[in-house]
Design a protein around this motif. Structure first.
Motif: not given
Length: 147
Positions: A69-88
């Motif tokens: 399991p992963q978790a990402y955050w947008m700390k100090n990120t200035r542009i909106p993003l799509d965050i896409l998670y992929f398995d092995s």
């Protein structure tokens, strides 16, 4: 004659090295994106922080050592993003679309994968919708990206 053969082989080796040293890319739903690779702790921690712009058709591919399991955050990120998670197997397991920038430091929310993931692709916000992405979509790696 022998010298020519050695020189020709040397030229081929040099050219082969040049071909693999170019820009790296991934392909998703038929669309190709040039990517920066974040495959160590420092690169993954910095990600796309402090950037004011991400060119169209560009992104960042995060490669983790193992699927979990992963978790990402947008700390100090200035542009909106799509965050896409992929398995092995590089199948899309979770989409976090239109994630807004965050300047709240450690108070920024995290966006979890919801399932084990090994690869995370960050693209400009709106790309997932443009591609009409559905869970299970397969991410294809171009040359030079190690699994």
């Amino acid at each position: 004659m022998r010298v020519r053969a050695v020189c020709a082989a040397g030229v081929l080796l040099v050219c082969a090295g040049c071909a693999s040293g170019g820009e790296r890319w991934v392909e998703l739903n038929g669309e190709r994106y040039t990517v920066e690779i974040a495959d160590d702790d420092a690169e993954r921690a910095r990600g796309l922080m402090f950037r004011d712009h991400l060119d169209a058709q560009r992104g960042m591919l995060f490669i983790h050592e193992r699927e979990e399991p992963q978790a990402y955050w947008m700390k100090n990120t200035r542009i909106p993003l799509d965050i896409l998670y992929f398995d092995s197997q590089r199948r899309l397991v979770k989409q976090q679309r239109e994630v807004p920038p965050c300047s709240a430091g450690d108070a920024c929310p995290s966006y979890p994968s919801g399932a084990p993931a090994r690869y995370v692709l960050e693209l400009n916000a709106g790309q997932a919708a443009k591609l009409k992405l559905q869970d299970g979509a397969v991410l294809r790696f171009g040359p030079g990206i190690e699994e």
